[in-house]
Scaffold this motif. Structure first.
Motif, PDB file in Angstrom:
ATOM      1  N   SER A   1       0.821  -1.205   0.000  1.00 31.16           N
ATOM      2  CA  SER A   1       0.000   0.000   0.000  1.00 31.16           C
ATOM      3  C   SER A   1       0.859   1.261   0.000  1.00 31.16           C
ATOM      4  O   SER A   1       0.372   2.351  -0.275  1.00 31.16           O
ATOM      5  N   ARG A   2       2.150   1.104   0.311  1.00 29.07           N
ATOM      6  CA  ARG A   2       3.036   2.271   0.422  1.00 29.07           C
ATOM      7  C   ARG A   2       4.446   1.899  -0.042  1.00 29.07           C
ATOM      8  O   ARG A   2       4.919   0.782   0.167  1.00 29.07           O
ATOM      9  N   ALA A   3       5.086   2.843  -0.706  1.00 32.25           N
ATOM     10  CA  ALA A   3       6.482   2.675  -1.113  1.00 32.25           C
ATOM     11  C   ALA A   3       7.231   3.970  -0.812  1.00 32.25           C
ATOM     12  O   ALA A   3       6.658   5.061  -0.866  1.00 32.25           O
ATOM     13  N   GLU A   4       8.504   3.823  -0.492  1.00 32.44           N
ATOM     14  CA  GLU A   4       9.326   4.992  -0.175  1.00 32.44           C
ATOM     15  C   GLU A   4      10.650   4.895  -0.921  1.00 32.44           C
ATOM     16  O   GLU A   4      11.279   3.829  -0.955  1.00 32.44           O
ATOM     17  N   ILE A   5      11.052   6.000  -1.525  1.00 27.96           N
ATOM     18  CA  ILE A   5      12.317   6.083  -2.239  1.00 27.96           C
ATOM     19  C   ILE A   5      13.185   7.116  -1.532  1.00 27.96           C
ATOM     20  O   ILE A   5      12.815   8.290  -1.446  1.00 27.96           O
TER      21      ILE A   5
ATOM     22  N   ALA B   1      17.509   3.816  -1.972  1.00 30.96           N
ATOM     23  CA  ALA B   1      16.787   2.721  -1.316  1.00 30.96           C
ATOM     24  C   ALA B   1      15.311   2.819  -1.687  1.00 30.96           C
ATOM     25  O   ALA B   1      14.680   3.861  -1.498  1.00 30.96           O
ATOM     26  N   VAL B   2      14.775   1.731  -2.225  1.00 29.99           N
ATOM     27  CA  VAL B   2      13.366   1.671  -2.600  1.00 29.99           C
ATOM     28  C   VAL B   2      12.725   0.598  -1.724  1.00 29.99           C
ATOM     29  O   VAL B   2      13.080  -0.575  -1.808  1.00 29.99           O
ATOM     30  N   GLU B   3      11.781   0.996  -0.887  1.00 26.58           N
ATOM     31  CA  GLU B   3      11.215   0.091   0.115  1.00 26.58           C
ATOM     32  C   GLU B   3       9.698   0.110   0.058  1.00 26.58           C
ATOM     33  O   GLU B   3       9.085   1.164  -0.159  1.00 26.58           O
ATOM     34  N   ASP B   4       9.086  -1.055   0.279  1.00 26.42           N
ATOM     35  CA  ASP B   4       7.633  -1.126   0.319  1.00 26.42           C
ATOM     36  C   ASP B   4       7.179  -1.787   1.616  1.00 26.42           C
ATOM     37  O   ASP B   4       8.000  -2.269   2.403  1.00 26.42           O
ATOM     38  N   ASP B   5       5.870  -1.793   1.846  1.00 28.31           N
ATOM     39  CA  ASP B   5       5.316  -2.401   3.059  1.00 28.31           C
ATOM     40  C   ASP B   5       4.493  -3.635   2.721  1.00 28.31           C
ATOM     41  O   ASP B   5       3.549  -3.974   3.429  1.00 28.31           O
ATOM     42  N   GLY B   6       4.866  -4.303   1.635  1.00 23.70           N
ATOM     43  CA  GLY B   6       4.083  -5.435   1.162  1.00 23.70           C
ATOM     44  C   GLY B   6       4.402  -6.736   1.867  1.00 23.70           C
ATOM     45  O   GLY B   6       4.891  -6.758   2.999  1.00 23.70           O
ATOM     46  N   VAL B   7       4.163  -7.834   1.165  1.00 25.13           N
ATOM     47  CA  VAL B   7       4.278  -9.157   1.770  1.00 25.13           C
ATOM     48  C   VAL B   7       5.727  -9.596   1.952  1.00 25.13           C
ATOM     49  O   VAL B   7       5.992 -10.578   2.634  1.00 25.13           O
ATOM     50  N   GLY B   8       6.663  -8.884   1.347  1.00 25.24           N
ATOM     51  CA  GLY B   8       8.059  -9.270   1.475  1.00 25.24           C
ATOM     52  C   GLY B   8       8.407 -10.403   0.529  1.00 25.24           C
ATOM     53  O   GLY B   8       7.572 -10.892  -0.234  1.00 25.24           O
TER      54      GLY B   8
END
Length: 209
Positions: A140-144, A156-163
């Motif tokens: 639902s969210r991603a951060e660069i 760094a590109v990070e998300d809050d998904g299932v991994g």
């Protein structure tokens, strides 16, 4: 003119020829197929189903051509520069998919001028990472986060998904990482993929500048 300038001109030339020459041909074929289908309909005859299939294949070919043209040199890079282009693309992803994308560019990075080929590689890697989040992560969210460190840019590109599971960490090709790694390695960079501390996935690009 230096090598980078010649390469850029060559990509622009190829993109223009694809658009003008191949694009015109594909448009002509599309018109011919549509005309054949229309004539069959006017004659109250069933159109050959292969014509409809050919029309669909042609649409796919046009989409592929457009993607190749864009891959040669995204025009947004020329107009905005790589850092603003990344912010723009994150906004496009958010608008199209609903994935909330936050971009944080450190002040010392904003002043860095990146050559055209390196800028294209950086943009494509971030683009592919975000597209992977949309396709696979159910996030639902991603951060660069973009910062400078010891003569390099760290993204760094990070998300809050299932991994990702251990198998995905080993089989990086399943995440489309091979292409990203090749883009980075061309400029002496590298990519690392890991699970987030609590959830999600983190992709880190280390790119010398």
């Amino acid at each position: 003119m230096n090598r980078a300038g010649r390469n850029k001109e060559e990509r622009v030339r190829i993109a223009r020829e694809l658009h003008d020459d191949l694009g015109s041909m594909l448009t002509g074929v599309k018109w011919a197929i549509a005309t054949a289908i229309e004539r069959a309909q006017r004659a109250a005859m069933p159109a050959d189903p292969q014509l409809a299939n050919a029309s669909q294949l042609l649409d796919s070919a046009v989409d592929t051509m457009r993607r190749i043209i864009s891959d040669l040199r995204p025009s947004v890079l020329d107009h905005l520069g790589v850092w603003t282009a990344i912010e723009w693309y994150a906004g496009q992803i958010e608008e199209r998919t609903g994935l909330q994308c936050r971009v944080a560019v450190a002040e010392e990075v904003a002043a860095i001028e990146v050559d055209a080929e390196r800028a294209t590689a950086i943009f494509r890697i971030v683009q592919e990472a975000l597209n992977n989040f949309v396709r696979h992560a159910r996030a639902s969210r991603a951060e660069i986060r973009i910062r400078r460190e010891a003569g390099a840019v760290i993204i760094a590109v990070e998300d809050d998904g299932v991994g990702i599971g251990d198998d995905a960490l080993v089989r990086t090709e399943s995440w489309g990482l091979l292409g990203m790694q090749e883009r980075a390695a061309r400029f002496g960079g590298d990519i690392a993929l890991s699970r987030g501390v609590k959830e999600g996935t983190i992709l880190v690009l280390h790119m010398p500048v």
